[in-house]
Write a protein that holds these residues in place. Structure first.
Motif, PDB file in Angstrom:
ATOM      1  N   ASN A  27       0.822  -1.209   0.000  1.00 47.06           N
ATOM      2  CA  ASN A  27       0.000   0.000   0.000  1.00 47.06           C
ATOM      3  C   ASN A  27       0.859   1.263   0.000  1.00 47.06           C
ATOM      4  N   HIS A  28       2.151   1.083  -0.220  1.00 43.87           N
ATOM      5  CA  HIS A  28       3.099   2.204  -0.276  1.00 43.87           C
ATOM      6  C   HIS A  28       3.045   3.049   0.988  1.00 43.87           C
ATOM      7  N   GLN A  29       2.797   2.407   2.108  1.00 39.78           N
ATOM      8  CA  GLN A  29       2.850   3.099   3.384  1.00 39.78           C
ATOM      9  C   GLN A  29       4.280   3.018   3.905  1.00 39.78           C
ATOM     10  N   GLU A  30       4.595   3.867   4.831  1.00 34.54           N
ATOM     11  CA  GLU A  30       5.946   3.894   5.387  1.00 34.54           C
ATOM     12  C   GLU A  30       6.232   2.591   6.134  1.00 34.54           C
ATOM     13  N   PHE A  31       7.349   1.957   5.789  1.00 39.50           N
ATOM     14  CA  PHE A  31       7.737   0.726   6.478  1.00 39.50           C
ATOM     15  C   PHE A  31       9.178   0.795   6.968  1.00 39.50           C
ATOM     16  N   LYS A  32       9.812   1.978   6.871  1.00 45.95           N
ATOM     17  CA  LYS A  32      11.210   2.138   7.283  1.00 45.95           C
ATOM     18  C   LYS A  32      11.445   1.721   8.730  1.00 45.95           C
ATOM     19  N   ASP A  33      10.457   1.947   9.603  1.00 47.96           N
ATOM     20  CA  ASP A  33      10.626   1.578  11.009  1.00 47.96           C
ATOM     21  C   ASP A  33      10.547   0.063  11.223  1.00 47.96           C
ATOM     22  N   LYS A  34      10.172  -0.690  10.196  1.00 45.04           N
ATOM     23  CA  LYS A  34      10.037  -2.129  10.313  1.00 45.04           C
ATOM     24  C   LYS A  34      11.241  -2.887   9.739  1.00 45.04           C
ATOM     25  N   ILE A  35      12.177  -2.156   9.100  1.00 48.67           N
ATOM     26  CA  ILE A  35      13.284  -2.817   8.432  1.00 48.67           C
ATOM     27  C   ILE A  35      14.574  -2.027   8.669  1.00 48.67           C
ATOM     28  N   LEU A  36      15.677  -2.748   8.880  1.00 43.46           N
ATOM     29  CA  LEU A  36      16.973  -2.095   9.089  1.00 43.46           C
ATOM     30  C   LEU A  36      17.412  -1.370   7.822  1.00 43.46           C
ATOM     31  N   ASP A  37      18.138  -0.277   7.985  1.00 50.68           N
ATOM     32  CA  ASP A  37      18.666   0.452   6.831  1.00 50.68           C
ATOM     33  C   ASP A  37      19.603  -0.413   5.999  1.00 50.68           C
ATOM     34  N   ASN A  38      20.350  -1.293   6.647  1.00 51.01           N
ATOM     35  CA  ASN A  38      21.306  -2.145   5.940  1.00 51.01           C
ATOM     36  C   ASN A  38      20.793  -3.582   5.788  1.00 51.01           C
TER      37      ASN A  38
END
Length: 118
Positions: A27-38
């Motif tokens: 749904n193209h919602q923000e998921f950055k807080d659910k996955i590590l940057d690396n």
């Protein structure tokens, strides 16, 4: 686009986390807080060079998604998986398996994702 989640009792926070991640992803919602940057991300079944955002753009432009059905989201320890299907408006389907590894047993952030598209 409609996303159908499996019926379950809701007693597994890890399984719910996995479902919520897939829902946010498609749904193209923000998921950055659910996955590590690396985080390590492997996508099998498409040409190389895709990250999660470009993969979703490809799905949107090429597949014209009508319905996503999540058949099951399961987890054990630091591992999780999703069995799902994407049905396009033209009637064709893509089967997708998403395999996840969490950074810790707490299962609040993803460190590895493998997406297999068939």
């Amino acid at each position: 686009m409609m996303i159908i989640k499996p019926d379950h009792c809701g007693n597994s926070p890890k399984n719910i986390f996995i479902e919520d991640f897939v829902f946010a992803l498609f749904n193209h919602q923000e998921f950055k807080d659910k996955i590590l940057d690396n985080a390590i991300i492997e996508i099998i079944g498409l040409r190389d060079g895709h990250d999660l955002h470009s993969l979703l753009d490809l799905f949107d432009k090429s597949f014209d998604i009508d319905v996503i059905t999540i058949f099951a989201a399961v987890s054990h320890g630091k591992k999780g998986a999703v069995d799902m299907e994407i049905k396009m408006r033209n009637g064709s389907t893509k089967n997708i398996g998403i395999f996840i590894e969490f950074k810790t047993l707490k299962a609040d952030v993803i460190s590895y994702i493998k997406i297999i598209i068939a």
